[in-house]
Motif scaffolding. Sequence first.
Motif, mmCIF file in Angstrom:
data_model
loop_
_atom_site.group_PDB
_atom_site.id
_atom_site.type_symbol
_atom_site.label_atom_id
_atom_site.label_comp_id
_atom_site.label_asym_id
_atom_site.label_seq_id
_atom_site.Cartn_x
_atom_site.Cartn_y
_atom_site.Cartn_z
ATOM 1 N N ALA A 9 0.831 -1.206 0.000
ATOM 2 C CA ALA A 9 0.000 0.000 0.000
ATOM 3 C C ALA A 9 0.864 1.254 0.000
ATOM 4 N N VAL A 12 2.368 1.704 -3.496
ATOM 5 C CA VAL A 12 1.411 2.271 -4.446
ATOM 6 C C VAL A 12 1.274 3.775 -4.228
ATOM 7 N N TRP A 16 2.161 6.631 -7.000
ATOM 8 C CA TRP A 16 1.210 7.674 -7.401
ATOM 9 C C TRP A 16 1.728 9.068 -7.070
ATOM 10 N N PHE A 223 -3.238 0.495 -9.975
ATOM 11 C CA PHE A 223 -4.650 0.189 -9.756
ATOM 12 C C PHE A 223 -4.866 -1.296 -9.517
ATOM 13 N N TRP A 226 -3.892 -1.879 -5.946
ATOM 14 C CA TRP A 226 -4.908 -1.290 -5.062
ATOM 15 C C TRP A 226 -6.152 -2.170 -5.017
ATOM 16 N N VAL A 238 -7.573 0.342 3.910
ATOM 17 C CA VAL A 238 -6.718 0.629 2.766
ATOM 18 C C VAL A 238 -6.740 2.111 2.409
ATOM 19 N N THR A 242 -3.965 6.584 0.880
ATOM 20 C CA THR A 242 -3.979 7.603 -0.167
ATOM 21 C C THR A 242 -3.513 8.957 0.381
ATOM 22 N N ALA A 295 -11.648 2.905 -4.175
ATOM 23 C CA ALA A 295 -10.802 2.412 -5.263
ATOM 24 C C ALA A 295 -10.641 3.451 -6.351
ATOM 25 N N ALA A 298 -8.769 6.805 -5.378
ATOM 26 C CA ALA A 298 -7.322 6.761 -5.218
ATOM 27 C C ALA A 298 -6.573 6.979 -6.517
#
Length: 300
Positions: A9, A12, A16, A223, A226, A238, A242, A295, A298
Amino acid sequence: MRPLHIALAALVAAVWGVNFVVIELGLAHFPPLLFSALRFLVAALPAVLLVGRPTVAWKWIIAVGLVLGVAKFGLLFIGMDRGMPAGLSSLVLQVQAVFTALFAALALGERPGRTRVLGMAVALAGIGVAAVDEGAGGPVLAFVLVVAAAACWGVSNVLTRKAAPPDSLNFMVWVSTVPVLPLLGLSLLLEGWDRDAEALSSLDWSGVGIIVYVAWITTVFGFGAWGFLLRHHPASSVAPFTLLVPVFGMSSAALFLGESISPLRWCAAALLVGGVALTSLARPRRAPVQQRPEAEEALV
């Protein structure tokens, strides 16, 4: 969450966040609308062979593709091309959580509780501070374009909740097929054939690497990972990750692009991240029927 999943996590969020720096570098190679079209083209065409047929109606794929792919990313790339700093863009874009809550209240009947209203007010205060900071030393129009991109993202989040895709990666890949032709058409109309042709004819390995990162690393890997995390853990566990996106975005922009972070910007970051946390994690008074809205919220 297991330590390995926590690390995934965080990875990711880092991918991003750094993506905003990569976008900034990419805008030196491509006009903004062409760059956005290439992102979706490279992300979608190979990936559709891997994810199978769409799992939701085409009306939702087209609607989200136009609002998210054409409007949100078009405005974001143009705003950054016109001078919006990468780090600040990664921060301001998170106000999408406020727009999502507002549009969900109007379209889905979600009544925000006191905590969520407080979070929205705090986040908007952060936007105000960021606007003062950017207005003192940067182009205001670019700032407004990124805020408009966040609003479009909020609309796409509500559309995604209505669509309720059972497979988020499948949905995102098919959504990515929609913006390609509209963005190419807008690029030819607004940026011109000569500028597009020059960018493509001078394409080098650094340009290829940038496209691969924003298409495959950010979109397909990001994605996909995620969606994996959301299948194995509650969205409430989760979604908070972000909030690390602007942290990685601002720090990587400072490290790689030399962007300074003023005291006002630090204040804006604290208000925005805190407000978004309250807005995103507080439950509405009537929960939506669809699952896992985080989802789509994010995606960057």
